[in-house]
Design an enzyme around this catalytic site. Structure first.
Site, PDB file in Angstrom:
ATOM      1  N   THR A  90       0.844  -1.186   0.000  1.00  0.00           N
ATOM      2  CA  THR A  90       0.000   0.000   0.000  1.00  0.00           C
ATOM      3  C   THR A  90       0.881   1.238   0.000  1.00  0.00           C
ATOM      4  O   THR A  90       1.894   1.274   0.692  1.00  0.00           O
ATOM      5  CB  THR A  90      -0.977   0.085   1.200  1.00  0.00           C
ATOM      6  OG1 THR A  90      -1.475   1.426   1.280  1.00  0.00           O
ATOM      7  CG2 THR A  90      -0.298  -0.229   2.514  1.00  0.00           C
TER       8      THR A  90
ATOM      9  N   ASP B  57      -0.017   3.830   1.250  1.00  0.00           N
ATOM     10  CA  ASP B  57      -0.357   4.558   2.476  1.00  0.00           C
ATOM     11  C   ASP B  57       0.540   4.210   3.654  1.00  0.00           C
ATOM     12  O   ASP B  57       0.563   4.928   4.647  1.00  0.00           O
ATOM     13  CB  ASP B  57      -1.814   4.294   2.858  1.00  0.00           C
ATOM     14  CG  ASP B  57      -2.794   4.879   1.853  1.00  0.00           C
ATOM     15  OD1 ASP B  57      -2.439   5.912   1.253  1.00  0.00           O
ATOM     16  OD2 ASP B  57      -3.877   4.312   1.663  1.00  0.00           O
TER      17      ASP B  57
ATOM     18  N   MET C  99      -2.148  11.945  -1.100  1.00  0.00           N
ATOM     19  CA  MET C  99      -2.999  10.833  -0.680  1.00  0.00           C
ATOM     20  C   MET C  99      -2.658  10.358   0.742  1.00  0.00           C
ATOM     21  O   MET C  99      -1.534  10.518   1.208  1.00  0.00           O
ATOM     22  CB  MET C  99      -2.859   9.674  -1.656  1.00  0.00           C
ATOM     23  CG  MET C  99      -3.678   9.844  -2.928  1.00  0.00           C
ATOM     24  SD  MET C  99      -3.455   8.398  -4.018  1.00  0.00           S
ATOM     25  CE  MET C  99      -4.776   8.672  -5.216  1.00  0.00           C
TER      26      MET C  99
ATOM     27  N   LEU D 255      -1.247   9.557  -9.896  1.00  0.00           N
ATOM     28  CA  LEU D 255       0.141   9.360 -10.311  1.00  0.00           C
ATOM     29  C   LEU D 255       1.029   8.979  -9.131  1.00  0.00           C
ATOM     30  O   LEU D 255       2.073   8.356  -9.311  1.00  0.00           O
ATOM     31  CB  LEU D 255       0.666  10.594 -11.042  1.00  0.00           C
ATOM     32  CG  LEU D 255       0.143  10.654 -12.486  1.00  0.00           C
ATOM     33  CD1 LEU D 255       0.203  12.055 -13.049  1.00  0.00           C
ATOM     34  CD2 LEU D 255       0.913   9.690 -13.378  1.00  0.00           C
TER      35      LEU D 255
ATOM     36  N   ARG E 129       0.560   6.708  -7.179  1.00  0.00           N
ATOM     37  CA  ARG E 129       0.596   5.252  -7.029  1.00  0.00           C
ATOM     38  C   ARG E 129       0.890   4.537  -8.336  1.00  0.00           C
ATOM     39  O   ARG E 129       0.945   3.310  -8.367  1.00  0.00           O
ATOM     40  CB  ARG E 129      -0.718   4.749  -6.432  1.00  0.00           C
ATOM     41  CG  ARG E 129      -1.901   4.993  -7.329  1.00  0.00           C
ATOM     42  CD  ARG E 129      -3.199   4.615  -6.642  1.00  0.00           C
ATOM     43  NE  ARG E 129      -4.238   4.500  -7.654  1.00  0.00           N
ATOM     44  CZ  ARG E 129      -5.539   4.534  -7.410  1.00  0.00           C
ATOM     45  NH1 ARG E 129      -5.969   4.666  -6.184  1.00  0.00           N
ATOM     46  NH2 ARG E 129      -6.404   4.403  -8.380  1.00  0.00           N
TER      47      ARG E 129
END
Lengths: 409, 409
Positions: free
Chosen positions: B142, B144, B188, B299, B301
């Site tokens: 991920t 994140d 993000m 973009l 990711r």
């Protein structure tokens, strides 16, 4: 031979290639033995405020000049400043030419777009009236590729490469879910769709995105747009659309003109940012599927890490040739002339800047398909060579290593 | 020794490193002589619908496996699908395990984030109840970086590198005009600010941007925010701000929660996109200066062209080690353990997936500065090694050359 001193400025919006042209000018001026190579800080406006530096003192090593060549944005800073007509405000011209005399300037270079060429045209006009010997040369740059007289503009190829690469990566990103989706990629270009058209370069034997391309040169018809999407949905689930920020409806109104994000720049141009969002709403209402709009935003013009080698080399060369041309010419803009596509061959020439300034080169209608939702193979062939080759920028500590511009803060 | 067959799936949002982990699994499974290396198309949902392929037949050459390793998004496609509790819907489990039996599966690998680990946990729980011999292993990914139990997640380093590089380029782009301006970069990260924090890696001896960083781990106080900007304006004219899409006010409400762009995904998570725009309005009202908000968008990711070599190599390795670990273990998620920062040393280990699934790793409060507008040096040191090194992806025709995923359309 008398001492030669030049002054250089950068103006308008940034590109990743404008410093390459600056490096070309510095490099050639050094070779020719210019004593002072002045750089205006923040363009003509900065010069009026007496802000300039001597680039000949700063760029003493080829390594540093190479770092400049491979750095985005503008080493000298920019301005958006339009000189008044000579008849309206003579004082400003007197002030500037007094400064040129003080610094013993023989050659003046201005790197910029449409509005910057207006500055070159006006200054060379004033020089003619006052019998000044200074030579004024414009060097084009703009990611929009909308300048007249030149095959293409420095900076465009790198922006086009970024748009094509990003479009490819977005297409990969959008294709992973097994559901109906529409992805709208909003691309820069006020009145000219060159950069949006360049998204077609993302296509390969593995990738057909963008599926649809909408350009500002032809009217945007909502019903046709929705029909186009419906057609694509018949053969695939993930529809990818490239759209120019500046598309207009049949009445000539920008799609986002009643959006709350409409702003204007110093020249009165509307700054658009909402077209993708407007389309997102239109598409969702019709198809009730997953819809996402992506604004490529300023990275189109500053992503040096994905620059076109062709563009950077050409931009350097046009700077070099500007110094060569100014030996015997004034009131000109440097231009590219394409000699052939296969192999790609280009040469630099120059044209009268008054014939170029304040005009706009848009995509010829015959390079847009009949349905107004794609480009023709001729336009693809025109675009293709401009994005070839990669600049392997130097990385340090995991991020690109660019020239120090902390003097601009 | 009995025949070994495995099945692999990818799930959740894309990263540029998830195919590297897939390549690692395939590579090691081939080395160990697995007969069939099945790939679920569109994750567990695709498998339920009987959609899968044999990767062992496709990836016969090291070159193709290397192209897979250096391609963004998901070769196998993704899904956002949560298995119901075993007690709620036993049928789905029976169907899946029947399929496993049919295909003679010995090992199951699932590459994904939090929700994907929930799938691994549930399947291994069902296997335990039914005394199945199949081993279930989760491989994290991920952008994140919000998974528990692992030092960091595959995919995060490349996203962090893209954020840092883009932040640097945006800072260069924003610095060219000699006027007061505020640039807001929206990054993000739903509840965890890791990726926003990574924007600090853009700082160098030449660049101090981002000047301010706002993270979702601490409340966003509008008055402090405006004061912070006022302070930066005292020393420079161009203020650059990094902000997480997920920042919340003191009441715990998302800043953009009344925006018309609020959407939810299949898990009920709110999909944010308006935080930058909300802040743009707040800043403009207060300072009446040039304000621009930039959403880095997908973009982050999928920009494989700017991936972290460290990340891609580690992601491959964790795939390899997942196959090694599954020989003797089940119900685990592969993890990174950091042995040291100087030099950066990492090893892979595994933990019980039930202890990890459905939990969230956020930035520890002691890694955020007292003023809540920046990160501490400790967090910088943690992030720094993850973005080191560049992957020189292959370019063809001016655009990156990625693996063919047209089977997903």
């Amino acid at each position: 031979m008398n001492e030669k001193n030049c002054i250089i400025g950068q103006s308008g919006g940034p590109t990743v290639a404008i410093n390459a042209s600056l490096a070309g000018v510095i490099s050639r001026a050094q070779d020719l033995g210019f004593k002072h190579i002045y750089g205006m800080i923040n363009g003509i406006k900065g010069l009026i405020e007496n802000r300039y530096t001597d680039l000949n003192l700063i760029f003493q090593s080829p390594e540093l000049l190479n770092t400049l060549k491979e750095s985005p944005a503008m080493y000298l800073g920019s301005c958006r400043y339009k000189l008044k007509d000579i008849n309206q405000d003579k004082k400003q011209y007197e002030l500037l030419f007094h400064k040129f005399e003080e610094l013993n300037i023989t050659d003046f270079y201005y790197i910029g777009g449409n509005d910057s060429m207006d500055t070159v045209a006006k200054l060379s006009e004033y020089a003619k009236i006052t019998h000044s010997d200074i030579h004024f040369v414009g060097i084009p740059k703009t990611i929009d590729n909308d300048l007249m007289g030149t095959d293409h503009t420095p900076g465009f190829g790198s922006a086009a490469k970024y748009v094509a690469s990003s479009m490819l990566e977005i297409a990969y990103d959008s294709s992973i879910y097994n559901l109906d989706s529409v992805t709208i990629v909003e691309i820069m270009g006020r009145n000219a769709g060159w950069l949006t058209a360049a998204s077609a370069l993302a296509r390969s034997s593995f990738n057909e995105a963008p599926d649809l391309i909408y350009l500002p040169e032809v009217p945007f018809i909502k019903e046709n747009f929705l029909n186009d999407i419906r057609e694509v949905f018949k053969r695939k689930r993930s529809v990818i659309i490239a759209v120019s920020e500046g598309i207009k409806n049949a009445d000539g109104d920008y799609l986002d003109q009643d959006s709350k994000y409409v702003k204007k720049d110093a020249f009165g141009h509307i700054l658009h940012s909402g077209t993708g969002k407007v389309l997102e709403t239109i598409v969702f209402k019709e198809f009730q599927c997953k819809v996402r709009s992506i604004e490529l935003n300023v990275l189109q013009r500053c992503a040096m890490h994905n620059a076109s080698k062709t563009d950077i080399e050409e931009s350097f060369r046009i700077g070099v040739n500007a110094v060569n041309a100014s030996e015997n010419h004034t009131g000109i803009m440097m231009c590219f002339k394409r000699l052939s596509n296969h192999p790609y061959l280009i040469e630099t020439e120059y044209k009268n800047v008054v014939d170029i300034a304040n005009k706009e080169q848009r995509i010829p209608i015959e390079w847009i398909n009949k349905k107004h939702n794609d480009i023709t193979p001729e336009l693809y062939d025109y675009l293709y060579p401009l994005i070839q080759g990669e600049v392997n920028v130097t990385y340090k500590d995991g991020i690109p290593f660019y020239i120090n511009i902390s003097h601009l803060k």
